[in-house]
Motif scaffolding. Structure first.
Motif, short mmCIF file in Angstrom:
data_model
loop_
_atom_site.label_atom_id
_atom_site.label_comp_id
_atom_site.label_asym_id
_atom_site.label_seq_id
_atom_site.Cartn_x
_atom_site.Cartn_y
_atom_site.Cartn_z
N PHE A 159 0.80 -1.23 0.00
CA PHE A 159 0.00 0.00 0.00
C PHE A 159 0.83 1.27 0.00
CE2 PHE A 159 -2.62 -3.27 2.12
CZ PHE A 159 -3.74 -3.23 1.31
N GLY A 160 2.15 1.14 0.15
CA GLY A 160 2.98 2.34 0.21
C GLY A 160 2.77 3.15 1.47
N ILE A 161 2.41 2.46 2.55
CA ILE A 161 2.09 3.13 3.81
C ILE A 161 3.23 2.93 4.81
CG2 ILE A 161 0.55 3.12 5.82
CD1 ILE A 161 -1.70 2.32 3.92
N PRO A 162 3.84 4.02 5.29
CA PRO A 162 4.83 3.87 6.35
C PRO A 162 4.15 3.77 7.70
CG PRO A 162 4.63 6.18 5.75
CD PRO A 162 3.69 5.41 4.83
N ALA A 163 4.81 3.15 8.66
CA ALA A 163 4.25 3.02 10.01
C ALA A 163 5.38 3.07 11.02
CB ALA A 163 3.46 1.72 10.15
N GLU A 164 5.07 3.60 12.19
CA GLU A 164 6.06 3.69 13.26
C GLU A 164 6.36 2.30 13.80
OE1 GLU A 164 7.68 6.35 14.32
OE2 GLU A 164 6.66 7.67 12.89
N PRO A 165 7.59 2.07 14.26
CA PRO A 165 7.92 0.77 14.87
C PRO A 165 7.29 0.63 16.25
CG PRO A 165 9.78 2.27 15.04
CD PRO A 165 8.76 2.97 14.19
N ASN A 166 7.26 -0.60 16.73
CA ASN A 166 6.76 -0.97 18.06
C ASN A 166 5.22 -0.96 18.11
OD1 ASN A 166 9.39 -1.20 19.27
ND2 ASN A 166 9.46 1.05 19.29
N PRO A 167 4.65 -2.07 18.58
CA PRO A 167 3.18 -2.22 18.57
C PRO A 167 2.49 -1.54 19.75
CG PRO A 167 4.19 -4.23 19.39
CD PRO A 167 5.34 -3.33 19.00
N TYR A 168 2.70 -0.23 19.89
CA TYR A 168 1.92 0.53 20.86
C TYR A 168 0.52 0.74 20.28
CZ TYR A 168 6.55 1.68 22.71
OH TYR A 168 7.83 1.61 23.20
N ALA A 169 -0.44 0.99 21.16
CA ALA A 169 -1.83 1.14 20.70
C ALA A 169 -1.94 2.23 19.64
CB ALA A 169 -2.74 1.44 21.87
N ARG A 170 -1.29 3.36 19.86
CA ARG A 170 -1.41 4.47 18.91
C ARG A 170 -0.84 4.11 17.55
NH1 ARG A 170 2.45 5.55 22.64
NH2 ARG A 170 4.56 6.12 21.94
N ASN A 171 0.26 3.32 17.53
CA ASN A 171 0.86 2.92 16.26
C ASN A 171 0.00 1.90 15.53
OD1 ASN A 171 3.00 4.59 16.88
ND2 ASN A 171 4.32 2.94 17.62
N VAL A 172 -0.53 0.93 16.28
CA VAL A 172 -1.39 -0.08 15.70
C VAL A 172 -2.63 0.56 15.09
CG1 VAL A 172 -2.85 -2.09 16.21
CG2 VAL A 172 -0.55 -1.93 17.19
N ASN A 173 -3.24 1.47 15.83
CA ASN A 173 -4.47 2.10 15.35
C ASN A 173 -4.22 3.01 14.15
OD1 ASN A 173 -5.81 0.83 17.43
ND2 ASN A 173 -5.61 2.54 18.83
N LYS A 174 -3.10 3.72 14.15
CA LYS A 174 -2.78 4.58 13.00
C LYS A 174 -2.53 3.73 11.76
CE LYS A 174 -1.70 8.58 11.12
NZ LYS A 174 -1.20 8.20 9.80
N LEU A 175 -1.80 2.62 11.92
CA LEU A 175 -1.55 1.73 10.79
C LEU A 175 -2.86 1.18 10.25
CD1 LEU A 175 0.23 0.11 8.89
CD2 LEU A 175 0.56 -1.56 10.73
N ALA A 176 -3.76 0.74 11.15
CA ALA A 176 -5.04 0.18 10.71
C ALA A 176 -5.88 1.24 10.00
CB ALA A 176 -5.80 -0.38 11.91
N GLU A 177 -5.92 2.46 10.53
CA GLU A 177 -6.67 3.54 9.88
C GLU A 177 -6.17 3.79 8.47
OE1 GLU A 177 -8.45 7.14 12.05
OE2 GLU A 177 -6.64 6.69 13.19
N ASP A 178 -4.84 3.88 8.32
CA ASP A 178 -4.26 4.17 7.01
C ASP A 178 -4.53 3.03 6.02
OD1 ASP A 178 -3.34 6.53 8.04
OD2 ASP A 178 -1.26 5.85 8.31
N VAL A 179 -4.40 1.80 6.49
CA VAL A 179 -4.63 0.65 5.60
C VAL A 179 -6.10 0.59 5.19
CG1 VAL A 179 -4.67 -1.88 5.48
CG2 VAL A 179 -2.68 -0.70 6.42
N ARG A 180 -7.01 0.83 6.12
CA ARG A 180 -8.45 0.81 5.78
C ARG A 180 -8.74 1.81 4.67
NH1 ARG A 180 -9.57 1.01 11.61
NH2 ARG A 180 -10.05 -1.10 12.34
N ALA A 181 -8.23 3.03 4.83
CA ALA A 181 -8.50 4.07 3.84
C ALA A 181 -7.94 3.69 2.47
CB ALA A 181 -7.91 5.40 4.30
N ARG A 182 -6.71 3.19 2.45
CA ARG A 182 -6.10 2.82 1.18
C ARG A 182 -6.78 1.59 0.58
NH1 ARG A 182 -0.94 4.27 -0.32
NH2 ARG A 182 -1.39 6.05 1.02
#
Length: 207
Positions: free
Chosen positions: A109-132
């Motif tokens: 998807f060409g989506i970058p994500a922050e390392p480490n599975p903190y809640a904020r990182n997991v949720n941001k990754l999921a939001e971006d992937v859903r949109a794409r």
């Protein structure tokens, strides 16, 4: 806090953690107000510092933000924290699964994500992937429809499946599986991590 240092007290933090998730933000805000008034001797707390303390607590305890019990989200703006927003504990993917999902998100998807599975990182990754994924799903379906209509013209009506048809089928399957996790960020990340789908090669695009 004027000349005193503001140190997040353990008692309000523990009490907030034990409160029902639907009311945790409100309960924590009230405890913080009492702590500042009773222990530090300051009365009154404006919305912005109150919300700042709640945001700090969310980071310290790795809580997920939700709005009206919807899907987990990234943190709202400080002044937006109010009615409808709450914090809740969120099961998180393992580090290996999260790193695999990060890799797939970048490759597919060409989506970058922050390392480490903190809640904020997991949720941001999921939001971006859903949109794409929503955008890609419409595009994939459009291409599949076009290929079906022009199969004879493009030489895709042979006995075996053409490589590009296989790629499209795999892509459509992954997007459909991701779409089933509309309200569960962790499940979406784990689904993406488990995917074996790869970006189409030059040879498959040419077939």
């Amino acid at each position: 806090m004027h000349s005193s240092r503001g140190i997040l007290p353990e008692r309000p933090r523990v009490g907030a953690t034990e409160t029902g998730s639907a009311h945790i933000a409100t309960a924590f805000r009230r405890r913080i107000r009492r702590w500042i008034a009773d222990d530090l001797g300051y009365t009154g707390l404006d919305k912005q510092p109150s919300n700042f303390l709640i945001a700090v607590y969310a980071l310290l305890d790795d809580r997920a933000w939700v709005f009206h019990s919807g899907p987990e989200k990234g943190a709202p703006d400080l002044m937006a924290i109010g009615h409808g927003w709450a914090l809740r504990s969120q099961p998180l993917p393992g580090k290996d699964a999260y790193e695999a999902a990060r890799d797939q998100a970048a490759r597919l998807f060409g989506i970058p994500a922050e390392p480490n599975p903190y809640a904020r990182n997991v949720n941001k990754l999921a939001e971006d992937v859903r949109a794409r994924a929503e955008t890609f799903e419409r595009a994939v379906q459009g291409v599949r429809t076009t290929l079906d209509r022009r199969a004879t013209l493009l030489g895709l009506d042979g006995t075996g499946p053409a490589p590009r048809a296989v790629v499209l089928r795999e892509a459509a399957g992954l997007l459909a599986r991701l779409g089933r996790h509309a309200t569960d960020a962790t499940a979406l990340v784990e689904e993406l991590a488990a995917s074996t789908t790869s970006p189409p090669s030059a040879s498959s695009r040419a077939c």
